[in-house]
Design a protein around this motif. Structure first.
Motif, PDB file in Angstrom:
ATOM      1  N   ASP A 176       0.844  -1.188   0.000  1.00  0.00           N
ATOM      2  CA  ASP A 176       0.000   0.000   0.000  1.00  0.00           C
ATOM      3  C   ASP A 176       0.883   1.243   0.000  1.00  0.00           C
ATOM      4  O   ASP A 176       1.969   1.243   0.587  1.00  0.00           O
ATOM      5  CB  ASP A 176      -0.876   0.056   1.258  1.00  0.00           C
ATOM      6  CG  ASP A 176      -1.902  -1.059   1.329  1.00  0.00           C
ATOM      7  OD1 ASP A 176      -1.996  -1.857   0.377  1.00  0.00           O
ATOM      8  OD2 ASP A 176      -2.597  -1.123   2.362  1.00  0.00           O
ATOM      9  N   LEU A 177       0.377   2.298  -0.608  1.00  0.00           N
ATOM     10  CA  LEU A 177       0.995   3.616  -0.520  1.00  0.00           C
ATOM     11  C   LEU A 177      -0.056   4.591  -0.032  1.00  0.00           C
ATOM     12  O   LEU A 177      -1.131   4.715  -0.625  1.00  0.00           O
ATOM     13  CB  LEU A 177       1.511   4.064  -1.894  1.00  0.00           C
ATOM     14  CG  LEU A 177       2.032   5.501  -1.963  1.00  0.00           C
ATOM     15  CD1 LEU A 177       3.277   5.684  -1.091  1.00  0.00           C
ATOM     16  CD2 LEU A 177       2.321   5.907  -3.410  1.00  0.00           C
ATOM     17  N   TYR A 178       0.243   5.267   1.075  1.00  0.00           N
ATOM     18  CA  TYR A 178      -0.631   6.291   1.637  1.00  0.00           C
ATOM     19  C   TYR A 178       0.116   7.618   1.549  1.00  0.00           C
ATOM     20  O   TYR A 178       1.271   7.702   1.999  1.00  0.00           O
ATOM     21  CB  TYR A 178      -0.970   6.013   3.102  1.00  0.00           C
ATOM     22  CG  TYR A 178      -1.340   4.587   3.408  1.00  0.00           C
ATOM     23  CD1 TYR A 178      -2.166   3.845   2.568  1.00  0.00           C
ATOM     24  CD2 TYR A 178      -0.843   3.966   4.557  1.00  0.00           C
ATOM     25  CE1 TYR A 178      -2.501   2.537   2.863  1.00  0.00           C
ATOM     26  CE2 TYR A 178      -1.182   2.658   4.864  1.00  0.00           C
ATOM     27  CZ  TYR A 178      -2.001   1.934   4.006  1.00  0.00           C
ATOM     28  OH  TYR A 178      -2.324   0.633   4.305  1.00  0.00           O
ATOM     29  N   ALA A 179      -0.519   8.656   1.034  1.00  0.00           N
ATOM     30  CA  ALA A 179       0.182   9.921   0.847  1.00  0.00           C
ATOM     31  C   ALA A 179      -0.700  11.102   1.220  1.00  0.00           C
ATOM     32  O   ALA A 179      -1.913  11.108   0.967  1.00  0.00           O
ATOM     33  CB  ALA A 179       0.652  10.063  -0.603  1.00  0.00           C
ATOM     34  N   ASP A 180      -0.060  12.106   1.810  1.00  0.00           N
ATOM     35  CA  ASP A 180      -0.696  13.372   2.141  1.00  0.00           C
ATOM     36  C   ASP A 180       0.165  14.487   1.552  1.00  0.00           C
ATOM     37  O   ASP A 180       1.098  14.977   2.205  1.00  0.00           O
ATOM     38  CB  ASP A 180      -0.827  13.528   3.658  1.00  0.00           C
ATOM     39  CG  ASP A 180      -1.440  14.859   4.050  1.00  0.00           C
ATOM     40  OD1 ASP A 180      -2.041  15.524   3.179  1.00  0.00           O
ATOM     41  OD2 ASP A 180      -1.314  15.253   5.234  1.00  0.00           O
ATOM     42  N   PRO A 181      -0.105  14.885   0.319  1.00  0.00           N
ATOM     43  CA  PRO A 181       0.733  15.918  -0.307  1.00  0.00           C
ATOM     44  C   PRO A 181       0.751  17.229   0.475  1.00  0.00           C
ATOM     45  O   PRO A 181       1.742  17.973   0.397  1.00  0.00           O
ATOM     46  CB  PRO A 181       0.082  16.092  -1.686  1.00  0.00           C
ATOM     47  CG  PRO A 181      -0.608  14.795  -1.956  1.00  0.00           C
ATOM     48  CD  PRO A 181      -1.108  14.344  -0.613  1.00  0.00           C
ATOM     49  N   ALA A 182      -0.300  17.528   1.226  1.00  0.00           N
ATOM     50  CA  ALA A 182      -0.351  18.793   1.967  1.00  0.00           C
ATOM     51  C   ALA A 182       0.777  18.892   2.992  1.00  0.00           C
ATOM     52  O   ALA A 182       1.308  19.978   3.242  1.00  0.00           O
ATOM     53  CB  ALA A 182      -1.705  18.954   2.645  1.00  0.00           C
ATOM     54  N   LEU A 211       8.040   4.469  -4.059  1.00  0.00           N
ATOM     55  CA  LEU A 211       8.887   5.625  -3.777  1.00  0.00           C
ATOM     56  C   LEU A 211       8.779   6.679  -4.881  1.00  0.00           C
ATOM     57  O   LEU A 211       8.712   7.880  -4.601  1.00  0.00           O
ATOM     58  CB  LEU A 211      10.339   5.178  -3.618  1.00  0.00           C
ATOM     59  CG  LEU A 211      10.656   4.373  -2.349  1.00  0.00           C
ATOM     60  CD1 LEU A 211      12.056   3.756  -2.449  1.00  0.00           C
ATOM     61  CD2 LEU A 211      10.554   5.261  -1.112  1.00  0.00           C
ATOM     62  N   ARG A 212       8.754   6.221  -6.115  1.00  0.00           N
ATOM     63  CA  ARG A 212       8.651   7.178  -7.217  1.00  0.00           C
ATOM     64  C   ARG A 212       7.309   7.890  -7.198  1.00  0.00           C
ATOM     65  O   ARG A 212       7.242   9.118  -7.376  1.00  0.00           O
ATOM     66  CB  ARG A 212       8.852   6.462  -8.563  1.00  0.00           C
ATOM     67  CG  ARG A 212       8.691   7.389  -9.768  1.00  0.00           C
ATOM     68  CD  ARG A 212       9.025   6.674 -11.062  1.00  0.00           C
ATOM     69  NE  ARG A 212       8.315   5.415 -11.194  1.00  0.00           N
ATOM     70  CZ  ARG A 212       7.042   5.296 -11.565  1.00  0.00           C
ATOM     71  NH1 ARG A 212       6.320   6.373 -11.826  1.00  0.00           N
ATOM     72  NH2 ARG A 212       6.480   4.111 -11.696  1.00  0.00           N
ATOM     73  N   LEU A 213       6.226   7.152  -6.972  1.00  0.00           N
ATOM     74  CA  LEU A 213       4.897   7.781  -6.925  1.00  0.00           C
ATOM     75  C   LEU A 213       4.783   8.765  -5.769  1.00  0.00           C
ATOM     76  O   LEU A 213       4.181   9.832  -5.907  1.00  0.00           O
ATOM     77  CB  LEU A 213       3.819   6.702  -6.816  1.00  0.00           C
ATOM     78  CG  LEU A 213       3.621   5.828  -8.052  1.00  0.00           C
ATOM     79  CD1 LEU A 213       2.627   4.709  -7.746  1.00  0.00           C
ATOM     80  CD2 LEU A 213       3.136   6.663  -9.231  1.00  0.00           C
ATOM     81  N   ALA A 214       5.363   8.404  -4.615  1.00  0.00           N
ATOM     82  CA  ALA A 214       5.342   9.316  -3.464  1.00  0.00           C
ATOM     83  C   ALA A 214       6.085  10.603  -3.793  1.00  0.00           C
ATOM     84  O   ALA A 214       5.617  11.712  -3.485  1.00  0.00           O
ATOM     85  CB  ALA A 214       5.950   8.634  -2.249  1.00  0.00           C
ATOM     86  N   ALA A 215       7.251  10.481  -4.419  1.00  0.00           N
ATOM     87  CA  ALA A 215       8.012  11.667  -4.796  1.00  0.00           C
ATOM     88  C   ALA A 215       7.261  12.504  -5.823  1.00  0.00           C
ATOM     89  O   ALA A 215       7.277  13.742  -5.776  1.00  0.00           O
ATOM     90  CB  ALA A 215       9.377  11.252  -5.345  1.00  0.00           C
ATOM     91  N   ASP A 216       6.578  11.836  -6.752  1.00  0.00           N
ATOM     92  CA  ASP A 216       5.797  12.562  -7.762  1.00  0.00           C
ATOM     93  C   ASP A 216       4.677  13.387  -7.125  1.00  0.00           C
ATOM     94  O   ASP A 216       4.247  14.400  -7.696  1.00  0.00           O
ATOM     95  CB  ASP A 216       5.189  11.582  -8.766  1.00  0.00           C
ATOM     96  CG  ASP A 216       6.221  10.981  -9.700  1.00  0.00           C
ATOM     97  OD1 ASP A 216       7.364  11.482  -9.743  1.00  0.00           O
ATOM     98  OD2 ASP A 216       5.898   9.980 -10.375  1.00  0.00           O
ATOM     99  N   GLU A 217       4.203  12.951  -5.957  1.00  0.00           N
ATOM    100  CA  GLU A 217       3.155  13.691  -5.235  1.00  0.00           C
ATOM    101  C   GLU A 217       3.748  14.786  -4.344  1.00  0.00           C
ATOM    102  O   GLU A 217       3.021  15.445  -3.598  1.00  0.00           O
ATOM    103  CB  GLU A 217       2.314  12.732  -4.390  1.00  0.00           C
ATOM    104  CG  GLU A 217       1.508  11.727  -5.171  1.00  0.00           C
ATOM    105  CD  GLU A 217       0.373  12.350  -5.972  1.00  0.00           C
ATOM    106  OE1 GLU A 217       0.063  13.546  -5.746  1.00  0.00           O
ATOM    107  OE2 GLU A 217      -0.209  11.654  -6.820  1.00  0.00           O
ATOM    108  N   GLY A 218       5.048  14.979  -4.403  1.00  0.00           N
ATOM    109  CA  GLY A 218       5.697  16.009  -3.605  1.00  0.00           C
ATOM    110  C   GLY A 218       5.990  15.602  -2.179  1.00  0.00           C
ATOM    111  O   GLY A 218       6.245  16.458  -1.324  1.00  0.00           O
ATOM    112  N   CYS A 219       5.982  14.306  -1.886  1.00  0.00           N
ATOM    113  CA  CYS A 219       6.206  13.813  -0.532  1.00  0.00           C
ATOM    114  C   CYS A 219       7.699  13.582  -0.304  1.00  0.00           C
ATOM    115  O   CYS A 219       8.275  12.618  -0.826  1.00  0.00           O
ATOM    116  CB  CYS A 219       5.414  12.533  -0.287  1.00  0.00           C
ATOM    117  SG  CYS A 219       3.626  12.779  -0.342  1.00  0.00           S
ATOM    118  N   THR A 220       8.302  14.449   0.473  1.00  0.00           N
ATOM    119  CA  THR A 220       9.726  14.320   0.777  1.00  0.00           C
ATOM    120  C   THR A 220       9.962  13.476   2.024  1.00  0.00           C
ATOM    121  O   THR A 220      11.087  13.013   2.249  1.00  0.00           O
ATOM    122  CB  THR A 220      10.354  15.703   0.972  1.00  0.00           C
ATOM    123  OG1 THR A 220       9.640  16.417   1.986  1.00  0.00           O
ATOM    124  CG2 THR A 220      10.295  16.499  -0.328  1.00  0.00           C
TER     125      THR A 220
END
Length: 253
Positions: A176-182, A211-220
């Motif tokens: 799973d990938l969970y992301a919060d770009p905010a 990792l690539r998708l997370a970075a694409d969403e601006g998640c550092t």
């Protein structure tokens, strides 16, 4: 690692637990989450602690919050709080485990041959893998452990199920990938490979894609958790992750 980084991760984990829950109850130092439709899933029916609590009062607090269940689970997101809870909870019959919070600081992979998949594609391999982990449980338990993935979609603004397929189209490894770009925060969770496909690079494909998708969403801030006593932590270290904190888990029943 600055405290602000760990605080951001802790806030993300707490928010995810609250958002995916069917209902929550605030408690001293944290909260309880419940989902009666997933009564066999411990992570969906547990107590989550993030700040200081009276350790000696904790066993009674857990009985009050989880007494209707045949098990008890408490996740402690602060290392010092977790260490303070260890003695009274182990005395009360809980098994203590430590999980490393691991932050990705290596280069972001440019490729990754995994793809987003839906729950239908994961049901069969998930069920087989859970059966290998828990051969003694009945079909209803397996069903809930698989179907609980659906409620995770409530947990974050972006929730993606990723899978790497064999040439025949079977999902061989998934996560799973969970992301919060905010807040620039992303978690990779439940990276698993089917037994028949171990050692063939499928997990690498899933992790690289996540990792690539997370970075694409601006998640550092890209993180995962790993059992401090098990081998995957070393596998993650070789792929650019390093331990920046510790969380604690206490289980009984």
């Amino acid at each position: 690692m600055p405290n602000s980084e760990l605080q951001r991760i802790s806030s993300f984990v707490r928010a995810f637990a609250r958002r995916q829950a069917a209902r929550t109850v605030d408690l001293p130092g944290g909260f309880a989450v419940y989902d009666e439709a997933l009564a066999h899933s411990r992570v969906n029916n547990q107590v989550v602690l993030g700040t200081a609590v009276d350790p000696e009062a904790l066993p009674a607090l857990l009985e009050e919050a989880l007494g209707h269940l045949p098990y008890r689970l408490v996740s402690v997101l602060d290392d010092e709080v977790g260490k303070g809870c260890a003695e009274p909870l182990t005395r009360a019959g809980y098994v203590h485990s430590v999980h490393l919070v691991m932050l990705h600081s290596g280069p972001v992979p440019t490729g990754g041959r995994a793809e987003e998949v839906d729950l239908d594609a994961l049901r069969a391999p998930l069920t087989r893998r859970w059966r290998s982990f828990l051969p003694e449980v009945d079909d209803e338990v397996l069903h809930q452990l698989v179907e609980r993935r659906a409620v995770r979609r409530r947990g974050a603004d972006i929730v993606r199920f990723l899978g790497a397929r064999t040439e025949e189209g079977e999902v061989a490894s998934w996560a799973d990938l969970y992301a919060d770009p905010a807040t620039g925060t992303a978690q990779i969770e439940d990276l698993v490979t089917a037994e028949a496909h171990l050692g063939r690079g499928y997990a690498d494909a899933v992790l690289s894609t996540a990792l690539r998708l997370a970075a694409d969403e601006g998640c550092t801030t890209r993180f995962l958790t790993a059992d401090a006593a098990d081998w995957p932590r070393h596998w993650y270290e070789r792929r650019g992750f390093s331990a920046v904190g510790r969380a604690h888990c206490f289980e009984r029943g």
